[in-house]
Write an enzyme that holds these catalytic residues in place. Structure first.
Site, PDB file in Angstrom:
ATOM      1  N   GLY A 256      -2.898  -3.035   0.033  1.00  0.00           N
ATOM      2  CA  GLY A 256      -2.144  -2.976  -1.212  1.00  0.00           C
ATOM      3  C   GLY A 256      -0.652  -3.032  -0.919  1.00  0.00           C
ATOM      4  O   GLY A 256      -0.246  -3.144   0.236  1.00  0.00           O
ATOM      5  N   HIS A 257       0.136  -2.953  -1.993  1.00  0.00           N
ATOM      6  CA  HIS A 257       1.593  -3.054  -1.840  1.00  0.00           C
ATOM      7  C   HIS A 257       2.280  -1.700  -1.895  1.00  0.00           C
ATOM      8  O   HIS A 257       3.484  -1.622  -2.085  1.00  0.00           O
ATOM      9  CB  HIS A 257       2.180  -3.998  -2.886  1.00  0.00           C
ATOM     10  CG  HIS A 257       1.704  -5.423  -2.734  1.00  0.00           C
ATOM     11  ND1 HIS A 257       2.145  -6.449  -3.532  1.00  0.00           N
ATOM     12  CD2 HIS A 257       0.824  -5.986  -1.868  1.00  0.00           C
ATOM     13  CE1 HIS A 257       1.543  -7.592  -3.161  1.00  0.00           C
ATOM     14  NE2 HIS A 257       0.740  -7.322  -2.155  1.00  0.00           N
ATOM     15  N   GLY A 258       1.506  -0.626  -1.800  1.00  0.00           N
ATOM     16  CA  GLY A 258       2.118   0.695  -1.742  1.00  0.00           C
ATOM     17  C   GLY A 258       2.211   1.376  -3.088  1.00  0.00           C
ATOM     18  O   GLY A 258       1.606   0.955  -4.070  1.00  0.00           O
TER      19      GLY A 258
END
Ligand SMILES: *[C@@H]1O[C@H](CO)[C@@H](O)[C@H](O)[C@H]1NC(C)=O
Ligand SMILES: *[C@@H]1O[C@H](CO)[C@@H](O)[C@H](O)[C@H]1NC(C)=O
Ligand SMILES: *[C@@H]1O[C@H](CO)[C@@H](O)[C@H](O)[C@H]1NC(C)=O
Ligand SMILES: *[C@@H]1O[C@H](CO)[C@@H](O)[C@H](O)[C@H]1NC(C)=O
EC number: 3.2.1.15
Length: 408
Positions: free
Chosen positions: A254-256
């Site tokens: 994921g992107h955080g």
């Protein structure tokens, strides 16, 4: 017995008791099967779901319940469950599986921004009892997404959010799984006091724009004990949000966990009191991120990121106040969203890029009150060095590796 099975027992117990209660006072329990839902996975069951909802919502009882039975799969076209309801508590018990139609054409002529929605409902408790599944069947949408297929003639930028809560108070989602949403999995907008507990969100790391949870224009939102694997932000916090707490969440791929992007249209941003604690980021592109557009105004303040663990993360700690969708394509501006009082403490782990700490603030509206304490970030590659790069960022740091980089 570990705590998870203890918790499960309590769920089983409470669900068993509410089943009993429902039997005694039948008029407050609304099973979708009684409204003609067929659990073959072809027929659209949206009418049965809507009718069960309407009866549950209008029943003159203190508390009512919609029931989606276990071990069955229901295909449901895009629908919105509307309030306000008579009951002050509505339990939406999803023991079975709810699937979106496979083809994007099911949205033809309708609102492509959502699949399932709840609007103007208070006291709503969506509970999966550890079994419920919401499957967005997003592949048809991903395959025509402009993000990954920009040359496709009829590519789409908008795809349905799997489950959307719009305008609500005192509501929750718990103990269930979400998978393969066409876009965001859970969206909370215009809600006060909302909790998300023990959910699992699972979509491929390369699925476009599939945020795990997005929060917008909401206060007092709590996200706990959850695991999110997806193709975009695990959690993204949008504008007009305050008192958001995220605790014991695992993210990756994921992107955080991101605050922003904010201020894109030059609007006045208001984001404050955000706490992210006990988070594990595994193989994500970002970890703790704040991103704002230079054309924005307003503020992001009083943010704490605490007790974070990073494993192979590209940008473990990042503030980008010069955010631009195309790198370096946005002109430098006199404006900016003021970022202040951001604390990072007890942070450990590894970075896959050279810059483990990147606090990139603007010249015109510098960041102040940044504090860092007890941080140790190493390169994911043994023997390599990482750096902390800060621009226009003021604050204090104690016991921070790599560092120091803040101005005082
Ligand atoms: C939620 O509570 C607020 C404040 O009491 C109220 O203004 C709002 O109408 C409520 N929302 C709904 C959906 O009832
Ligand atoms: C991190 O992610 C990798 C790749 O998905 C996985 O193999 C590994 O088990 C994960 N580590 C932990 C501690 O969960
Ligand atoms: C900071 O932002 C500017 C403008 O987007 C960019 O050119 C620069 O590379 C960034 N610095 C770092 C360390 O990322
Ligand atoms: C980051 O900081 C290092 C060490 O101070 C410096 O050599 C490097 O050029 C910086 N990188 C960027 C993109 O600003």
């Amino acid at each position: 017995m570990d705590s998870a099975s203890g918790v499960l027992l309590i769920f089983l117990f409470t669900s068993a008791t509410s089943l009993l209660n429902a039997h005694e006072i039948d008029e407050d329990n609304f099973n979708v099967m009684d409204y003609g839902a067929t659990s073959d996975d072809l027929t659209d069951d949206s009418q049965a779901f809507l009718e069960a909802w309407d009866d549950a919502c209008s029943a003159s009882v203190e508390s009512s319940r919609v029931y989606v039975p276990a071990e069955k799969t229901f295909v449901v076209d895009p629908i919105t469950f509307h309030g306000p309801c008579y009951a002050s508590t509505i339990n939406f018990a999803i023991s079975g599986r709810i699937m979106a139609p496979e083809s994007p054409s099911s949205w033809d002529g309708g609102d492509a921004s959502q699949w399932l929605g709840f609007k103007n409902v208070n006291g709503l408790k969506v509970d999966g009892f550890g079994f419920g599944l919401i499957d967005g069947q997003g592949k048809g949408w991903w395959d025509q997404s402009c993000r990954y297929h920009p040359r496709l003639k009829q590519c789409t930028t908008l795809a349905p959010t799997a489950l959307k809560f719009v305008s609500c108070n005192e509501s929750s989602v718990s103990n269930m799984k979400f998978t393969n949403s066409a876009q965001t999995h859970i969206l909370v907008r215009g809600c006060n006091s909302f909790s998300i507990d023990n959910v699992m969100i699972e979509s491929p790391g390369n699925s476009p724009n599939t945020d795990g949870i997005h929060i917008q224009s909401s206060q007092h939102v709590l996200i706990t004990n959850s695991r999110i694997a997806t193709g975009d932000d695990c959690v993204s916090i949008g504008d007009h949000t305050s008192n958001i707490e995220i605790e014991n969440v695992e993210c990756g791929p994921g992107h955080g966990i991101s605050i922003g992007s904010l201020g894109r249209g030059g609007n006045y941003v208001q984001v404050q009191n955000i706490l992210v604690t006990d988070a594990f980021f595994n193989g994500t592109t970002n970890g703790a991120r704040i991103k704002t557009w230079q054309v924005g105004r307003g503020y992001v303040r009083d943010v704490t990121f605490q007790n974070l663990l990073f494993n192979h993360v590209q940008n473990p700690i990042i503030i980008d106040q010069n955010y631009c969708n195309v790198r370096n394509a946005c002109k430098e501006q006199e404006t900016g969203v003021q970022i202040s009082n951001v604390n990072y403490k007890e942070v450990l782990g590894t970075s896959t890029t050279d810059i483990a700490i990147n606090i990139n603030c603007s010249r015109s509206v510098p960041c102040f009150g940044i504090s860092m304490e007890s941080i140790q970030l190493l390169s994911a590659e043994v023997g390599k060095q990482v750096t902390a790069n800060c621009s226009n960022a003021y604050g204090e740091e104690v016991d921070v590796v790599p560092g120091p980089c803040l101005l005082d």
